[in-house]
Design a protein around this motif. Sequence first.
Motif, PDB file in Angstrom:
ATOM      1  N   LEU A   1       1.172  -1.421  -0.243  1.00 48.89           N
ATOM      2  CA  LEU A   1      -0.289   0.062  -0.435  1.00 48.89           C
ATOM      3  C   LEU A   1       1.098   1.317  -0.090  1.00 48.89           C
ATOM      4  O   LEU A   1       0.483   2.625  -0.421  1.00 48.89           O
ATOM      5  N   ALA A   2       1.982   1.267   1.204  1.00 50.13           N
ATOM      6  CA  ALA A   2       3.020   2.417   0.369  1.00 50.13           C
ATOM      7  C   ALA A   2       3.714   2.427  -0.422  1.00 50.13           C
ATOM      8  O   ALA A   2       3.486   3.649  -1.069  1.00 50.13           O
ATOM      9  N   GLU A   3       4.384   1.364  -1.134  1.00 48.64           N
ATOM     10  CA  GLU A   3       5.361   1.767  -1.897  1.00 48.64           C
ATOM     11  C   GLU A   3       4.364   1.349  -3.333  1.00 48.64           C
ATOM     12  O   GLU A   3       4.499   2.377  -4.642  1.00 48.64           O
ATOM     13  N   LEU A   4       3.009   1.136  -3.692  1.00 51.77           N
ATOM     14  CA  LEU A   4       2.353   1.372  -4.671  1.00 51.77           C
ATOM     15  C   LEU A   4       1.271   2.288  -4.990  1.00 51.77           C
ATOM     16  O   LEU A   4       1.201   2.919  -6.059  1.00 51.77           O
ATOM     17  N   ALA A   5       0.804   2.245  -3.472  1.00 55.48           N
ATOM     18  CA  ALA A   5      -0.443   3.174  -3.960  1.00 55.48           C
ATOM     19  C   ALA A   5      -0.432   4.617  -2.966  1.00 55.48           C
ATOM     20  O   ALA A   5      -0.863   5.356  -2.507  1.00 55.48           O
ATOM     21  N   GLY A   6       0.810   4.392  -2.586  1.00 54.07           N
ATOM     22  CA  GLY A   6       1.320   5.637  -1.448  1.00 54.07           C
ATOM     23  C   GLY A   6       0.447   6.189  -0.516  1.00 54.07           C
ATOM     24  O   GLY A   6      -0.015   7.203   0.379  1.00 54.07           O
ATOM     25  N   LEU A   7       0.169   5.224  -0.078  1.00 57.94           N
ATOM     26  CA  LEU A   7      -0.991   5.157   1.417  1.00 57.94           C
ATOM     27  C   LEU A   7      -0.243   4.717   2.611  1.00 57.94           C
ATOM     28  O   LEU A   7      -0.184   3.342   2.395  1.00 57.94           O
ATOM     29  N   PRO A   8       0.133   5.224   3.649  1.00 55.70           N
ATOM     30  CA  PRO A   8       0.704   4.379   4.850  1.00 55.70           C
ATOM     31  C   PRO A   8      -0.815   4.045   5.568  1.00 55.70           C
ATOM     32  O   PRO A   8      -1.864   4.592   5.216  1.00 55.70           O
ATOM     33  N   ALA A   9      -0.255   2.626   6.280  1.00 55.16           N
ATOM     34  CA  ALA A   9      -1.073   1.698   6.676  1.00 55.16           C
ATOM     35  C   ALA A   9      -0.163   1.015   8.217  1.00 55.16           C
ATOM     36  O   ALA A   9       1.179   1.417   7.802  1.00 55.16           O
ATOM     37  N   LEU A  10      -0.346   0.060   9.293  1.00 61.12           N
ATOM     38  CA  LEU A  10      -0.089   0.224   9.831  1.00 61.12           C
ATOM     39  C   LEU A  10      -0.981  -1.646  10.446  1.00 61.12           C
ATOM     40  O   LEU A  10      -1.871  -1.466  10.338  1.00 61.12           O
ATOM     41  N   ALA A  11      -0.285  -2.193  10.348  1.00 63.62           N
ATOM     42  CA  ALA A  11      -0.410  -3.812  10.946  1.00 63.62           C
ATOM     43  C   ALA A  11       0.031  -3.753  11.809  1.00 63.62           C
ATOM     44  O   ALA A  11       0.901  -3.957  12.425  1.00 63.62           O
ATOM     45  N   ALA A  12      -0.292  -4.765  12.759  1.00 62.71           N
ATOM     46  CA  ALA A  12      -0.109  -5.790  14.483  1.00 62.71           C
ATOM     47  C   ALA A  12      -1.229  -7.164  13.980  1.00 62.71           C
ATOM     48  O   ALA A  12      -2.529  -7.295  12.957  1.00 62.71           O
TER      49      ALA A  12
ATOM     50  N   VAL B   1      -2.906  -2.693  -6.251  1.00 59.48           N
ATOM     51  CA  VAL B   1      -2.914  -2.172  -7.339  1.00 59.48           C
ATOM     52  C   VAL B   1      -3.783  -0.991  -8.000  1.00 59.48           C
ATOM     53  O   VAL B   1      -4.176  -0.165  -8.363  1.00 59.48           O
ATOM     54  N   TYR B   2      -4.958  -1.730  -7.647  1.00 65.49           N
ATOM     55  CA  TYR B   2      -6.648  -0.571  -7.894  1.00 65.49           C
ATOM     56  C   TYR B   2      -6.386   0.513  -7.213  1.00 65.49           C
ATOM     57  O   TYR B   2      -6.605   1.872  -7.930  1.00 65.49           O
ATOM     58  N   LEU B   3      -5.821   0.908  -6.041  1.00 64.57           N
ATOM     59  CA  LEU B   3      -6.374   1.696  -5.483  1.00 64.57           C
ATOM     60  C   LEU B   3      -4.804   2.769  -6.357  1.00 64.57           C
ATOM     61  O   LEU B   3      -4.488   4.027  -5.809  1.00 64.57           O
ATOM     62  N   SER B   4      -4.231   2.598  -6.368  1.00 68.88           N
ATOM     63  CA  SER B   4      -3.082   2.977  -6.878  1.00 68.88           C
ATOM     64  C   SER B   4      -3.103   3.397  -8.331  1.00 68.88           C
ATOM     65  O   SER B   4      -2.795   4.342  -8.751  1.00 68.88           O
ATOM     66  N   LEU B   5      -4.298   2.866  -9.116  1.00 70.35           N
ATOM     67  CA  LEU B   5      -4.604   3.619 -10.318  1.00 70.35           C
ATOM     68  C   LEU B   5      -5.466   4.102 -10.738  1.00 70.35           C
ATOM     69  O   LEU B   5      -5.396   4.807 -11.286  1.00 70.35           O
ATOM     70  N   ALA B   6      -6.657   3.945  -8.990  1.00 67.30           N
ATOM     71  CA  ALA B   6      -7.090   5.382  -8.848  1.00 67.30           C
ATOM     72  C   ALA B   6      -7.351   6.404  -8.407  1.00 67.30           C
ATOM     73  O   ALA B   6      -8.053   6.982  -7.992  1.00 67.30           O
TER      74      ALA B   6
END
Length: 383
Positions: free
Chosen positions: A264-275, A370-375
Amino acid sequence: MLDETLLDAPEALALADRRGLLRGAAEAGARVRTAARHAAEAGIADLRPEGRPRAVLVAGPGTAAAGVADLVGALAGASAPVIRLHPTGVAPVAGALRWALPGWAGSVDLLLMPTTDGSEPGLALLAEQAYRRGITVVAVAPQSSPLTEAVNGSHGMFVPMATAPYESPDEYTEVLAVGPGALWALFTPLLALLDQVGLLEAPPEVLEKVADRLDRTAERCGPAIATYSNPAKTLAAELADSLPLIWTEGDAAGPAGRRFAAVLAELAGLPALAAELPEALPAHGVLLAGDYAAGADPDDFFRDRVEEPQALRARVVLIRDRPTGGLTAAPAARELALSHDTAISELEPEEGTELEALAELLAVTDFAAVYLSLASAGIAPPA
């Protein structure tokens, strides 16, 4: 902002996909079959190890290698510790990266080197160090890359990375290294190897089931499938303008969630946290009540939707394996999120082996990223 109309316009998606990410996601099953064949041709099936390695070391650059190390560690479980060797250097380029072996590493250990590049001098030096210590080395990299000569023969075993016929090595390295196909091209031969040394179970028939599951998931998540019945497009639309809090439960869900945050960060530029649950609840609980809460800004209703960008709001993404026992923290996770008016997206695989469940979770989340990145408007993919 997400252009949701683009999600249901397959031709427009194809035009926007200048990096071929959708094609890479759709071809993941075929990539597994090709990579399994390369592993067999390299002689992995003929190996007769004397016993399990004491530890597995993984060295390689980028998101794909990090994902491989995480996945191998989750699948190996208590069979052997899996340790990723993190690179050092002044820049994230092949010539600047260096890796170092732990002082305790020796002849009873196994070194894996997955890379979509293969021109890293640091990996060649690492292979030489491993050879001097008697460590077994197995590398997966593009055919005819400099790493081939450094590893092949007496220094270790080299497996050519599976690429599609239309991909040149330079194109793959520069454009597709973070794409969905890269992970399976690197991961599959190592699955076959670790099955042979007894660290996990991934015989050819299981790898074929994994490829079949990836194919079926691609059919459900492909660009021609409308958003309302497409789990990946639905997830992408739900994550727009949000801060994804990815909560995982289960051995396969953990690495899938961490990879989802990375892509999400690398393709779509969206920060996310996982735990992982249940630790995710205290770790991220304050975010649900703070500035990222759904109702954090009472004046948000009066915001100019055109001129003023929307602030990120937390959204929980609950990724789970199918439970094998009665203990689960999912109800507590749902209760915590809903008590703070936080929306939840849930993802759970169909029945099958652990590897099949892992493949489905990776495929759906890769498609969603990928969809988030493209749209996503305003995010220009690199040339």
